[in-house]
Write a protein that holds these residues in place. Structure first.
Motif, PDB file in Angstrom:
ATOM      1  N   SER A 138      17.292  18.008 -40.007  1.00 41.66           N
ATOM      2  CA  SER A 138      17.501  16.495 -39.796  1.00 41.66           C
ATOM      3  C   SER A 138      17.945  15.981 -41.067  1.00 41.66           C
ATOM      4  N   ILE A 139      18.823  14.627 -40.801  1.00 44.23           N
ATOM      5  CA  ILE A 139      19.331  13.973 -42.120  1.00 44.23           C
ATOM      6  C   ILE A 139      17.907  13.710 -43.215  1.00 44.23           C
ATOM      7  N   ASN A 140      16.767  13.353 -42.588  1.00 48.84           N
ATOM      8  CA  ASN A 140      15.637  13.171 -43.671  1.00 48.84           C
ATOM      9  C   ASN A 140      14.875  14.378 -43.841  1.00 48.84           C
ATOM     10  N   GLY A 141      15.523  15.611 -43.598  1.00 53.76           N
ATOM     11  CA  GLY A 141      14.983  16.966 -44.117  1.00 53.76           C
ATOM     12  C   GLY A 141      14.007  17.743 -43.288  1.00 53.76           C
ATOM     13  N   GLN A 142      13.926  17.414 -42.096  1.00 57.37           N
ATOM     14  CA  GLN A 142      13.274  18.286 -41.242  1.00 57.37           C
ATOM     15  C   GLN A 142      13.911  19.376 -40.692  1.00 57.37           C
ATOM     16  N   PRO A 143      13.228  20.362 -40.595  1.00 61.21           N
ATOM     17  CA  PRO A 143      13.960  21.572 -39.814  1.00 61.21           C
ATOM     18  C   PRO A 143      14.298  21.052 -38.234  1.00 61.21           C
ATOM     19  N   TYR A 144      15.242  21.705 -37.825  1.00 63.92           N
ATOM     20  CA  TYR A 144      15.774  21.081 -36.775  1.00 63.92           C
ATOM     21  C   TYR A 144      14.889  21.329 -35.430  1.00 63.92           C
ATOM     22  N   GLU A 145      13.973  22.619 -35.697  1.00 62.07           N
ATOM     23  CA  GLU A 145      13.134  22.713 -34.528  1.00 62.07           C
ATOM     24  C   GLU A 145      11.884  21.879 -34.468  1.00 62.07           C
ATOM     25  N   VAL A 146      11.699  21.334 -35.603  1.00 57.96           N
ATOM     26  CA  VAL A 146      10.522  20.395 -35.729  1.00 57.96           C
ATOM     27  C   VAL A 146      11.074  18.825 -35.387  1.00 57.96           C
ATOM     28  N   TRP A 147      12.207  18.695 -35.804  1.00 56.33           N
ATOM     29  CA  TRP A 147      12.943  17.403 -35.334  1.00 56.33           C
ATOM     30  C   TRP A 147      13.126  17.227 -33.776  1.00 56.33           C
ATOM     31  N   VAL A 148      13.753  18.406 -33.359  1.00 53.56           N
ATOM     32  CA  VAL A 148      13.970  17.935 -31.973  1.00 53.56           C
ATOM     33  C   VAL A 148      12.903  18.180 -30.807  1.00 53.56           C
ATOM     34  N   LEU A 149      11.603  18.405 -31.311  1.00 57.62           N
ATOM     35  CA  LEU A 149      10.495  18.622 -30.424  1.00 57.62           C
ATOM     36  C   LEU A 149      10.400  17.245 -29.520  1.00 57.62           C
ATOM     37  N   PRO A 150      10.102  16.323 -30.174  1.00 53.16           N
ATOM     38  CA  PRO A 150       9.994  14.984 -29.480  1.00 53.16           C
ATOM     39  C   PRO A 150      11.007  14.813 -28.196  1.00 53.16           C
ATOM     40  N   GLY A 151      12.263  15.040 -28.907  1.00 52.68           N
ATOM     41  CA  GLY A 151      13.540  14.725 -27.968  1.00 52.68           C
ATOM     42  C   GLY A 151      13.671  15.682 -26.862  1.00 52.68           C
ATOM     43  N   LEU A 152      13.200  16.992 -27.137  1.00 48.06           N
ATOM     44  CA  LEU A 152      13.147  18.064 -25.971  1.00 48.06           C
ATOM     45  C   LEU A 152      12.078  17.652 -24.856  1.00 48.06           C
ATOM     46  N   MET A 153      10.899  17.172 -25.524  1.00 50.95           N
ATOM     47  CA  MET A 153       9.806  16.815 -24.573  1.00 50.95           C
ATOM     48  C   MET A 153      10.158  15.865 -23.497  1.00 50.95           C
ATOM     49  N   MET A 154      10.781  14.719 -24.264  1.00 48.90           N
ATOM     50  CA  MET A 154      11.333  13.645 -23.580  1.00 48.90           C
ATOM     51  C   MET A 154      12.460  13.912 -22.454  1.00 48.90           C
ATOM     52  N   PHE A 155      13.336  15.061 -22.583  1.00 48.09           N
ATOM     53  CA  PHE A 155      14.189  15.360 -21.888  1.00 48.09           C
ATOM     54  C   PHE A 155      13.700  16.200 -20.649  1.00 48.09           C
ATOM     55  N   MET A 156      12.705  17.022 -21.087  1.00 51.57           N
ATOM     56  CA  MET A 156      12.172  17.954 -20.098  1.00 51.57           C
ATOM     57  C   MET A 156      11.135  16.660 -19.230  1.00 51.57           C
ATOM     58  N   SER A 157      10.826  15.730 -19.635  1.00 46.94           N
ATOM     59  CA  SER A 157      10.083  14.866 -18.688  1.00 46.94           C
ATOM     60  C   SER A 157      11.216  14.280 -17.783  1.00 46.94           C
ATOM     61  N   ALA A 158      12.320  13.924 -18.151  1.00 44.75           N
ATOM     62  CA  ALA A 158      13.474  13.179 -17.493  1.00 44.75           C
ATOM     63  C   ALA A 158      13.711  14.456 -16.324  1.00 44.75           C
ATOM     64  N   VAL A 159      14.016  15.622 -16.655  1.00 47.51           N
ATOM     65  CA  VAL A 159      14.484  16.748 -15.827  1.00 47.51           C
ATOM     66  C   VAL A 159      13.340  16.853 -14.741  1.00 47.51           C
ATOM     67  N   LEU A 160      12.111  16.918 -15.286  1.00 48.97           N
ATOM     68  CA  LEU A 160      10.800  17.189 -14.339  1.00 48.97           C
ATOM     69  C   LEU A 160      10.643  16.116 -13.234  1.00 48.97           C
ATOM     70  N   ILE A 161      10.898  14.807 -13.747  1.00 52.26           N
ATOM     71  CA  ILE A 161      10.579  13.538 -12.818  1.00 52.26           C
ATOM     72  C   ILE A 161      11.767  13.161 -11.897  1.00 52.26           C
ATOM     73  N   THR A 162      12.883  13.902 -12.157  1.00 53.51           N
ATOM     74  CA  THR A 162      13.931  13.431 -11.337  1.00 53.51           C
ATOM     75  C   THR A 162      13.900  13.948  -9.812  1.00 53.51           C
ATOM     76  N   PRO A 163      13.505  15.263  -9.846  1.00 56.02           N
ATOM     77  CA  PRO A 163      13.524  15.707  -8.264  1.00 56.02           C
ATOM     78  C   PRO A 163      12.354  14.943  -7.470  1.00 56.02           C
ATOM     79  N   LEU A 164      11.243  14.525  -8.279  1.00 53.96           N
ATOM     80  CA  LEU A 164      10.053  13.914  -7.475  1.00 53.96           C
ATOM     81  C   LEU A 164      10.549  12.485  -7.137  1.00 53.96           C
ATOM     82  N   ILE A 165      11.241  11.879  -7.964  1.00 51.05           N
ATOM     83  CA  ILE A 165      11.568  10.531  -7.683  1.00 51.05           C
ATOM     84  C   ILE A 165      12.712  10.663  -6.608  1.00 51.05           C
TER      85      ILE A 165
END
Lengths: 248, 309
Positions: free
Chosen positions: A45-72
């Motif tokens: 990332s721009i502030n020096g985090q390895p991508y797999e570390v930086w992306v983790l929160p975004g991945l979990m948020m995207f996962m939550s979106a993918v999972l909640i969509t069919p239920l809603i």
């Protein structure tokens, strides 16, 4: 509220094998397909985090979106347009906001369980990426993200009457949040004019606030509270819309 | 007697079309009221208004004296509603569907279980209670919907075609249960199955184009038609000329032609002989004379003109 949680448990129990399979397959596939290729393009990332570390929160948020969509989708679109279970719910002596919150929070519980499984799977694939002291923040911001995104999908479900329109709008929304909300790609990679707009999307604010506390160690009050305020406003709008849609 | 349901100048519009036109009437507590009428007469809309599923465009609906618009949450507690179409969640079992709905009304688990057991026994649903709703026959699902409507112990039961999709035995069980409620719960239902209506009612309301055309007990409604008889004469050949000639008899009411059979209504048996005279030698094969039933009462033009044409 407890009635909705019991109902959610029954729905999971009645399709237990597919629920368990889904709980492992979705996090595994999303982790593999989104991170392995991209981390060779965006090494850090721009502030020096390895991508797999930086992306983790975004991945979990995207996962939550993918999972909640069919239920809603099922509760507010499918059952509604087919005149199924949503109608008797709206006849019960409870407020429309209780129905919105009941369905949303019970779906959220299912999503949280799968997010925790997802974090476990991710820690197996990228052992250095998951710090145990960060898990609580990732889950908390994923919940805020899912609440806000869930309300957007409720709005979409209540506004549309045709499956083709709903699906087009849904896919556009999902792809937009994937790329324009800072989940997988940082805002500075976009032209200035676009990134200055994208970072003020309420969904973007959640990922910004989460990474702020994870990687800078500062609690971003504005970017945390604004999405919550928007969520509350959406709950009020959705309650009104549900009342209108059910002609009550 | 105390009114359980009161409508005051209730109207419902959809676009420019009037679905219900300024209805004003009351329904006594504990009575069984049947709504009958043609398709699109406004029966289902009226039931949805009573159940609180829709709001009137003007006028007010009162349940036990409470305005359903202003005292929404209180009035909903008193109503059980069974819609015409199956609306159970197909991914839940029948028992879970009923249970969830009762929980929304704040009923305790033990009460819910005991009521589910009681009513499922009465309606013979027991074998299907733990089957997924989407996998059981529609008649069974409809019975589960009735149990769902009863699970929170409503004092008013609103049912749109309650025995739709059911076999004869299920219809019998359903009406046996409804008769047990007679005097305790107010039951308002619509049905196209007229023998059922004739057997189960304190009062019949004939709805036509959003208005109440006829209103009263079956005996009262048929009282003024008792002098009427329905005649059918089958000819060897019923030509158009012969039909016109017979229709021209002044005492013949609502004549119709079905194949070679001439159907008509008449106030007395004397009309029959006047028709015979008008036949002028046409060869007859069969004839029948019957008293009027609810079906005859509803027969389109005849009913629309009222009892006396």
């Amino acid at each position: 509220m407890s009635a909705f949680i019991i109902r959610r448990w029954w729905l999971i129990r009645n399709r237990l094998m597919s629920s368990i399979a889904l709980a492992f397959i979705v996090p595994f596939i999303l982790s593999i397909v989104t991170v392995f290729g991209t981390k060779n393009i965006i090494i850090q990332s721009i502030n020096g985090q390895p991508y797999e570390v930086w992306v983790l929160p975004g991945l979990m948020m995207f996962m939550s979106a993918v999972l909640i969509t069919p239920l809603i989708y099922r509760d507010f679109f499918d059952l509604r347009i087919h005149n199924k279970a949503l109608i008797p719910m709206t006849l019960a002596p409870i407020r429309k906001s209780t129905i919105i919150l009941g369905i949303l929070f019970s779906a959220l519980l299912e999503v949280i369980v799968i997010i925790i499984i997802g974090l476990g799977i991710y820690s197996v694939i990228f052992p250095q990426a998951v710090a145990i002291e960060q898990v609580g923040f990732i889950i908390m911001y994923s919940i805020i993200f899912a609440l806000l995104y869930g309300n957007i999908i409720i709005l979409l479900s209540l506004f549309t009457e045709r499956i083709s329109v709903f699906m087009s709008a849904l896919l556009t929304t999902l792809i937009s949040i994937m790329f324009a909300c800072g989940l997988f790609i940082e805002f500075p990679f976009f032209p200035n004019s676009m990134s200055s707009v994208f970072q003020y999307f309420p969904l973007s604010m959640v990922s910004v606030a989460c990474r702020s506390i994870l990687f800078i160690g500062s609690f971003d009050t504005f970017n945390t509270l604004t999405p919550l305020a928007v969520t509350i406003i959406l709950i009020v709008i959705n309650s009104f819309l549900l009342k209108r849609k059910m002609k009550q | 007697m105390e009114a359980s349901i009161t409508l005051k100048k209730v109207g419902k519009l959809v676009g420019d079309k009037t679905i219900l036109a300024g209805l004003t009437f009351g329904i006594e507590k504990g009575s069984i009221v049947a709504l009958v009428g043609d398709n699109d007469a406004g029966k289902s809309t009226m039931l949805r208004l009573l159940a609180g599923l829709e709001n009137p465009n003007y006028g007010s609906v009162f349940l036990h004296g409470l305005d359903t618009d202003k005292r929404r949450l209180e009035t909903r507690q008193t109503v059980g509603y069974v819609p015409h179409d199956i609306d159970l969640d197909p991914w839940l079992t029948l028992e879970q569907n009923i249970h969830f709905d009762a929980l929304l009304y704040g009923i305790h688990m033990e009460k819910i279980q005991s009521r589910i057991q009681e009513y499922s026994q009465a309606l013979a649903v027991g074998d299907f209670l733990y089957s997924m709703a989407g996998r059981v026959p529609q008649g069974i699902q409809k019975k589960a919907m009735i149990i769902r409507a009863l699970a929170h112990d409503p004092t008013i039961l609103i049912m749109d075609e309650p025995t739709a999709f059911m076999d004869a035995e299920s219809r019998r069980l359903t009406w046996n249960l409804m008769r047990e409620f007679h005097g305790d719960r107010t039951i308002v239902y619509s049905s196209q199955f007229l023998p059922e209506v004739e057997a189960a009612n304190d009062r019949i309301m004939v709805i036509h184009e959003g208005s109440v055309l006829l209103d009263g007990s079956l005996d009262k409604l048929l009282e003024s038609t008792l002098e009427y008889h329905q005649f059918a004469i089958e000819f060897e050949e019923l030509t158009d000329e012969l039909f016109d000639s017979l229709s021209g008899v002044t005492t013949v009411v609502n004549p119709t032609k079905m194949g070679n059979t001439f159907h008509f209504y008449g106030r007395s048996r004397k009309v029959f002989f006047e028709v015979l005279n008008a036949c002028s030698g046409a060869l007859m094969k069969d004839l029948s004379i019957e008293k009027l039933s609810l079906q005859d009462l509803l027969d389109s033009a005849f009913a629309q003109k009222g009892l006396d044409g």
